[in-house]
Write a protein that holds these residues in place. Sequence first.
Motif, PDB file in Angstrom:
ATOM      1  N   GLN A  83       0.823  -1.207   0.000  1.00  7.83           N
ATOM      2  CA  GLN A  83       0.000   0.000   0.000  1.00  7.83           C
ATOM      3  C   GLN A  83       0.861   1.262   0.000  1.00  7.83           C
ATOM      4  O   GLN A  83       0.498   2.287  -0.597  1.00  7.83           O
ATOM      5  CB  GLN A  83      -0.937  -0.011   1.216  1.00  7.83           C
ATOM      6  CG  GLN A  83      -2.070  -1.017   1.048  1.00  7.83           C
ATOM      7  CD  GLN A  83      -2.859  -1.215   2.320  1.00  7.83           C
ATOM      8  OE1 GLN A  83      -2.349  -1.029   3.430  1.00  7.83           O
ATOM      9  NE2 GLN A  83      -4.109  -1.604   2.176  1.00  7.83           N
ATOM     10  N   VAL A  84       2.003   1.208   0.656  1.00  4.78           N
ATOM     11  CA  VAL A  84       2.927   2.351   0.640  1.00  4.78           C
ATOM     12  C   VAL A  84       3.419   2.595  -0.779  1.00  4.78           C
ATOM     13  O   VAL A  84       3.519   3.737  -1.231  1.00  4.78           O
ATOM     14  CB  VAL A  84       4.101   2.090   1.617  1.00  4.78           C
ATOM     15  CG1 VAL A  84       5.216   3.089   1.401  1.00  4.78           C
ATOM     16  CG2 VAL A  84       3.614   2.147   3.050  1.00  4.78           C
ATOM     17  N   VAL A  85       3.695   1.524  -1.498  1.00  6.84           N
ATOM     18  CA  VAL A  85       4.155   1.661  -2.892  1.00  6.84           C
ATOM     19  C   VAL A  85       3.040   2.266  -3.743  1.00  6.84           C
ATOM     20  O   VAL A  85       3.255   3.173  -4.551  1.00  6.84           O
ATOM     21  CB  VAL A  85       4.591   0.298  -3.460  1.00  6.84           C
ATOM     22  CG1 VAL A  85       4.878   0.391  -4.959  1.00  6.84           C
ATOM     23  CG2 VAL A  85       5.825  -0.219  -2.741  1.00  6.84           C
ATOM     24  N   ALA A  86       1.831   1.768  -3.515  1.00  4.09           N
ATOM     25  CA  ALA A  86       0.687   2.280  -4.297  1.00  4.09           C
ATOM     26  C   ALA A  86       0.509   3.769  -4.050  1.00  4.09           C
ATOM     27  O   ALA A  86       0.304   4.562  -4.980  1.00  4.09           O
ATOM     28  CB  ALA A  86      -0.571   1.506  -3.916  1.00  4.09           C
ATOM     29  N   ARG A  87       0.609   4.141  -2.790  1.00  8.78           N
ATOM     30  CA  ARG A  87       0.430   5.552  -2.429  1.00  8.78           C
ATOM     31  C   ARG A  87       1.505   6.409  -3.084  1.00  8.78           C
ATOM     32  O   ARG A  87       1.230   7.517  -3.594  1.00  8.78           O
ATOM     33  CB  ARG A  87       0.514   5.671  -0.911  1.00  8.78           C
ATOM     34  CG  ARG A  87      -0.116   6.910  -0.388  1.00  8.78           C
ATOM     35  CD  ARG A  87      -0.234   6.859   1.115  1.00  8.78           C
ATOM     36  NE  ARG A  87      -0.869   8.099   1.524  1.00  8.78           N
ATOM     37  CZ  ARG A  87      -0.657   8.667   2.690  1.00  8.78           C
ATOM     38  NH1 ARG A  87       0.156   8.129   3.530  1.00  8.78           N
ATOM     39  NH2 ARG A  87      -1.280   9.793   2.994  1.00  8.78           N
ATOM     40  N   TYR A  88       2.706   5.921  -3.090  1.00  6.72           N
ATOM     41  CA  TYR A  88       3.800   6.680  -3.700  1.00  6.72           C
ATOM     42  C   TYR A  88       3.577   6.850  -5.197  1.00  6.72           C
ATOM     43  O   TYR A  88       3.749   7.943  -5.741  1.00  6.72           O
ATOM     44  CB  TYR A  88       5.138   5.970  -3.419  1.00  6.72           C
ATOM     45  CG  TYR A  88       6.296   6.600  -4.160  1.00  6.72           C
ATOM     46  CD1 TYR A  88       6.840   6.010  -5.302  1.00  6.72           C
ATOM     47  CD2 TYR A  88       6.817   7.827  -3.734  1.00  6.72           C
ATOM     48  CE1 TYR A  88       7.886   6.628  -5.975  1.00  6.72           C
ATOM     49  CE2 TYR A  88       7.864   8.432  -4.402  1.00  6.72           C
ATOM     50  CZ  TYR A  88       8.395   7.820  -5.526  1.00  6.72           C
ATOM     51  OH  TYR A  88       9.440   8.415  -6.200  1.00  6.72           O
ATOM     52  N   LEU A  89       3.199   5.774  -5.866  1.00  2.00           N
ATOM     53  CA  LEU A  89       3.002   5.860  -7.308  1.00  2.00           C
ATOM     54  C   LEU A  89       1.870   6.829  -7.651  1.00  2.00           C
ATOM     55  O   LEU A  89       1.920   7.555  -8.648  1.00  2.00           O
ATOM     56  CB  LEU A  89       2.710   4.472  -7.889  1.00  2.00           C
ATOM     57  CG  LEU A  89       3.907   3.516  -7.919  1.00  2.00           C
ATOM     58  CD1 LEU A  89       3.500   2.122  -8.382  1.00  2.00           C
ATOM     59  CD2 LEU A  89       5.026   4.051  -8.808  1.00  2.00           C
ATOM     60  N   GLU A  90       0.860   6.867  -6.786  1.00  2.00           N
ATOM     61  CA  GLU A  90      -0.217   7.837  -7.006  1.00  2.00           C
ATOM     62  C   GLU A  90       0.300   9.254  -6.819  1.00  2.00           C
ATOM     63  O   GLU A  90      -0.053  10.166  -7.571  1.00  2.00           O
ATOM     64  CB  GLU A  90      -1.366   7.567  -6.023  1.00  2.00           C
ATOM     65  CG  GLU A  90      -2.236   6.394  -6.426  1.00  2.00           C
ATOM     66  CD  GLU A  90      -3.128   5.934  -5.291  1.00  2.00           C
ATOM     67  OE1 GLU A  90      -3.114   6.579  -4.209  1.00  2.00           O
ATOM     68  OE2 GLU A  90      -3.824   4.932  -5.463  1.00  2.00           O
TER      69      GLU A  90
END
Lengths: 264, 764
Positions: B108-115
Amino acid sequence: MTRRRYIGARMARWMPSRRAALAGLCGAVASAVWPRTARAFGDSSRFVPAVLQHRGKWDARLSGLRRLAWELGRRTSVEMVPDARPLPISSPKLFEYPFVYLGGDGGLPALSEDEVENLRRYLTFGGFMLVDANDGSDGGGFDADLRREVQRLLPQSPLTPIPSEHVIFKSFFLLDSAPGRLLRKPQLESCNLGKRAAVVYSQNDLAGAWSRDESGEFELEVTPGGESQRELAIRLGINLCMYALCLDYKDDAVHLPLIMNKRR
Amino acid sequence: MTSSSTYNAWKLVSLSPLPSWALVALGAGLVLGVALALLGLRKEPLPARRAVLWTLRILAGAAALFFLLEPGIRNMQVATVKNRVAILVDRSASMAFPADSEGRSRAQVVARYLESVAPELQALSERFSLEIDGFDPALAPLSTQALNAEPPRGGRTDLLSALRAVKAQEQSGSQKRLSGILLFSDGADNAELQQGVAGRARAALSDLEVPVSTFAVGRDALRDLAVEAVKVDDFAFVRNMITVEVEVRGRGFGGQTIPVVLRREGQVVASKSIQLKSADDLQVVSFQLTPDQTGRFVYTVAVPVFPEEAVSENNSRSFVLKVIRDRVRVLLVVGRPTWDERFLRGLLRQDPNVDLISFYILRTMSDDPNVANPDRELSLIPFPMDEIFNTKLRTFDVVIFQNFGYTDPALSISQYEDNLERYIHEGGAFLMIGGDRSFGEGRVSFPILGRAFPLEATGLPASVEPFKPRLTPEGARHPITAVQSGASASESSWSSMPELPGMNFTRPRPGATVLLDHPGLQVDGKPAPVLGVWEYGRGRAAALTVDSSWYWAFTSHRQGSPTRHYDRFWGNALRWLVRDPDLTTLKVTADPPSVEPGKPVGVVVVARMPDYQPAADAEVKVDLLSVATQKVIATQVGTTGPDGMARVEFPPPEPGPYRVIASARKGERPLGEGEDAVAVRAVGPELSDASVHTDLMERIAAVTGGKSYRLPLSGLPDVPLLDPPVVEVGRSKDQPLWDRWYYLLALVALLGAEWFLRRRFGYV
């Protein structure tokens, strides 16, 4: 005296004393509680030396063998029959006696092919043969003939000297020498099948030292050591029987340290 | 120059139809001519004149060269194709671990960063073709929505495989050329890069020839205690010590003492404590254990589960240990030397699989050796009763009493009977061989030890009549009495064996099996037993009521046809007593013996008939027993094939140690039972390690020419990428320059001026 008292007096003569009765009762109880002396299943469970009959003088030392068996039974836990059973060399009954004695006073006529075949099979499948030059010969007489026949019997396993550290010299008694009635040759010789000495040969007439006459006296003089040498010869005989029965038991690792300690 | 709106680029070109070599030759000739002319002017005394003439000649030469090359302008129409930048996101199960204080997972941290960097990625997409793939470890396209919504579940992390797969797309032609890779992961590789970037792994990374920039995600401050590894041999020899090495890692447990417990199928075998020195510490603890039974067993190493641990499943780890026998260790105690003992000893001594320890009673107190000094003149040693019947008893696989009884009180073993009986009950093996001192009149009773004998003495005098032992129906099927392959051959062999000279009278105890009996004599109305066997507790015992089995070894050879019946009989007896697996009619094997979580449990059953031929079409039933609960949790049935083999599978059970217990029957006939152990692991490799391997991520970036970063991060950094965009040419049009009139006029003017001045100066 009344009849009753008479009967009682007569009976009293035959009745055991109280002490004797008590002793008898204790004996009865003891025999009921304590195991009786074991009897084996006939001769097959006991040590009975067989003697090989050949066409020479094979029976010069039968009493020696009987005496050896008796000494074995007296000095060790082995149960024996104090007998020497003569058997033809070609007899299948040989296979009921894992210990055989081959002695000779004078020449040993050549064995027949059947005898060689039977004896070879006997030795190969576990039999033990003690060969004894009753005439104490060396190079002639029984000795020469015996060596010839052994060559036919076990061509792949010639007679070789038995070293002093062999288990034969510690299978019951601790021995340093191998005397018989004579001390012509200090060493015994053997034919080995694998690690087992299947044939042991003495040129010192071992059985001559064991032999007793009808009156129980030793038959033959032992030279040069006299009676102490005879005792050693008896001990050697017992060791040979123990070796036949126990093989290399006394070479097991558990015995070595103690035996070496005793020999120091 | 003519330009067109359809053309968006131009370049200078030569329009001469002459081949390059002709142009070079003519050019060289021109240069030579100019040089020769200049040489001719070197004697001109006036420098100004010389300079003017040289300049004119050089300019004329250049003009001639210009016309020779026929220069022109090529107008072109070009298109720019973008290279590829791959964004790889780790989708293995370890990415589900919490990564921040708000409880978001690493994924989820990766997803948030990519967003958050979507606008920068959009800008990047104008120069490069961007694609986002997840790997678990297989590559698959991924969207940020899926990254947020679907938890990662991959069973393994294989970073190198994912990088290779991305590169392979370019090589196969299915994708454009790769300019760079952005790798998002916690670095918890459990494949080729598990041991770091070295050797072939390093070479493989270099061979990618594309910069990989890594973005490590995860929180180091996770609190977790894990049994990371257990190092133990696959098998051990019974009664031989082995070492089990356990690696325990503690994160967030600095300064704490942790107990580590080793269990065998629920029973504690050993425990030790370790002190974790730092916040991230790895300790190795060694256990020494000495297995006392053969078979396969599940051992479990466990540490306690503490609150707030990131993962609790990695607090224990199970392994299966196979315990086998090296040599059969036999204790032979002989009442007195006999031929029976001599031939048995000969057989056991020559068997390389037997370690024989023997003690013979060579002399009793009633025997008189006629020596003055027994210690010096006799080779006898004291009978070490305490050592063999007490201290060392359990080091023996089999204890044999051969006609061992005692009339001498000094040889009484009554104080050891308890221990001997317990030894058999707890798994030992015992053999009583007859004679007058065992079951005969001369016997001493063993009131406690005797309970373990399958036969008991009757008190009747021994029979001394020769007889031939008879095979009973049970003996016809039993492995001990199988002296030949096949039941009928074995029976025939027994009937051809020589007569034995007598036997002890005994009766079988309830539950004992008689394998050989007397054809004529009876006890209590039943044939008198000769050989009896039984299971006693976990152990086995056998009794032979004759002391003349040596007849089978020696007397049987008098007719000249040697057999191995004696060797086989005693070899079979020993193997049966020590439970040799090859003598069982039902062999059960868990396949594999250790199972990953979520995988089925497989069991292979091999059934044989009593004559050891394969049992085809036998019905097999297998129970899966949980060691923890001691309950059967599942049952499977199957039928054996022509080779007597059947395989069954159980659906994946919960983690823990299990036993598989099988039985088989063919029609009405039971074929036996068997069992084996299987360990179902609590965690696979993914969940056993909760740490973040930033060092691995840094090394991957360094070797490939990329850069390493750590999330959370603000904005998209300037990551290294390969090569500018590739330019491809579409339409083009040439426009000649050399055919302009003013270029020709200039050439003529130059040539004319030079000629005029040469003439003026007297050179023409």
